[in-house]
Design a protein around this motif. Structure first.
Motif, PDB file in Angstrom:
ATOM      1  N   UNK A   1       0.712  -1.446   0.346  1.00 33.23           N
ATOM      2  CA  UNK A   1      -0.270  -0.269  -0.226  1.00 33.23           C
ATOM      3  C   UNK A   1       0.697   1.313   0.067  1.00 33.23           C
ATOM      4  N   UNK A   2       1.637   1.040   0.736  1.00 35.48           N
ATOM      5  CA  UNK A   2       2.998   2.313   0.783  1.00 35.48           C
ATOM      6  C   UNK A   2       3.497   2.738  -0.234  1.00 35.48           C
ATOM      7  N   UNK A   3       4.096   1.131  -1.016  1.00 38.32           N
ATOM      8  CA  UNK A   3       4.546   1.706  -2.783  1.00 38.32           C
ATOM      9  C   UNK A   3       3.714   1.615  -3.689  1.00 38.32           C
ATOM     10  N   UNK A   4       2.236   1.197  -3.003  1.00 38.70           N
ATOM     11  CA  UNK A   4       1.633   2.049  -4.002  1.00 38.70           C
ATOM     12  C   UNK A   4       1.128   3.304  -3.882  1.00 38.70           C
ATOM     13  N   UNK A   5       0.776   4.217  -2.787  1.00 35.42           N
ATOM     14  CA  UNK A   5       0.865   5.727  -2.727  1.00 35.42           C
ATOM     15  C   UNK A   5       1.767   6.451  -3.455  1.00 35.42           C
ATOM     16  N   UNK A   6       2.903   5.961  -3.406  1.00 33.41           N
ATOM     17  CA  UNK A   6       4.094   6.883  -4.043  1.00 33.41           C
ATOM     18  C   UNK A   6       4.839   6.261  -5.209  1.00 33.41           C
TER      19      UNK A   6
END
Length: 228
Positions: free
Chosen positions: A189-194
């Motif tokens: 999720x963190x990777x997708x958001x950034x």
């Protein structure tokens, strides 16, 4: 008890603790799992024990003109051979070498004051001169660092973790799997958001078992720094 002797006892006690923790990481492993490379650079559990034993033998031996009784190769000839165990070196031989080294090191630590001067010929100028206090800190740091490496490597093999067998808790595989899945979701999720792409596994980080009859050649890792 003086402040120096109390400090020495504390550091020495920590060193003893971490030695035992490192050696325990071999407990119950097959011959193959104790020796096989588990990282891209070829790190193995038995190799870590052999390396730390060699480091300790040198630092509490020749640095204080108390050469280890063990047959160590000249430090000038060091090419990383102490980082892995050959097929001709038994596990018992390496662990016994480590335990004999403890006795020699303990005698050095116990008999010399912390301000006893020492000389580390493999350290570059202007830092080859040292004392027992700095050496004890250095070897403790090396041992603690590699015990941590060993803890992670052992966990990748069979899930066992911890520093002492009496504190080890039975692994709850279901809870571990759920926790890991939660962390994976969070990371994705963190990777997708950034907008960061998911990293691929680096080549060589997995160590598959060799096929029947396949011969493997240990890789000598490249190491840098003051520790031979």
């Amino acid at each position: 008890m003086t402040d120096d002797s109390a400090m020495k006892d504390t550091l020495h006690g920590r060193l003893r603790r971490d030695r035992e923790a490192l050696l325990w990481k071999l407990d119950g492993l097959s011959e193959y799992d104790a020796r096989r490379p588990l990282t891209a650079t070829g790190t193995s559990l038995l190799g870590l024990v052999k390396h730390v034993a060699t480091v300790e033998a040198r630092y509490f031996g020749e640095v204080f003109a108390r050469p280890s009784p063990e047959p160590l190769p000249p430090w000038q000839a060091h090419k990383g051979e102490d980082h892995w165990a050959t097929e001709h070196e038994t596990r018992e031989r390496i662990t016994a070498f480590y335990q004999r080294t403890w006795a020699h090191s303990d005698a050095t630590i116990t008999s010399l004051p912390l301000n006893t001067p020492g000389h580390v010929p493999w350290w570059p100028d202007p830092h080859p001169n040292t004392d027992l206090f700095a050496t004890l800190l250095h070897v403790l740091g090396e041992t603690t660092r590699h015990a941590g490496h060993a803890d992670i490597l052992r966990e990748t093999l069979d899930g066992r973790t911890g520093m002492r067998p009496e504190y080890e808790q039975p692994a709850d595989e279901k809870t571990r799997a759920a926790h890991r899945a939660n962390l994976e979701r969070s990371a994705q999720t963190a990777a997708a958001e950034t907008g960061t792409p998911l990293a691929r596994r680096s080549p060589g980080t997995e160590s598959p078992r060799p096929r029947q009859g396949e011969r493997t050649t240990p890789r000598t890792p490249s190491r840098s720094g003051p520790t031979p």
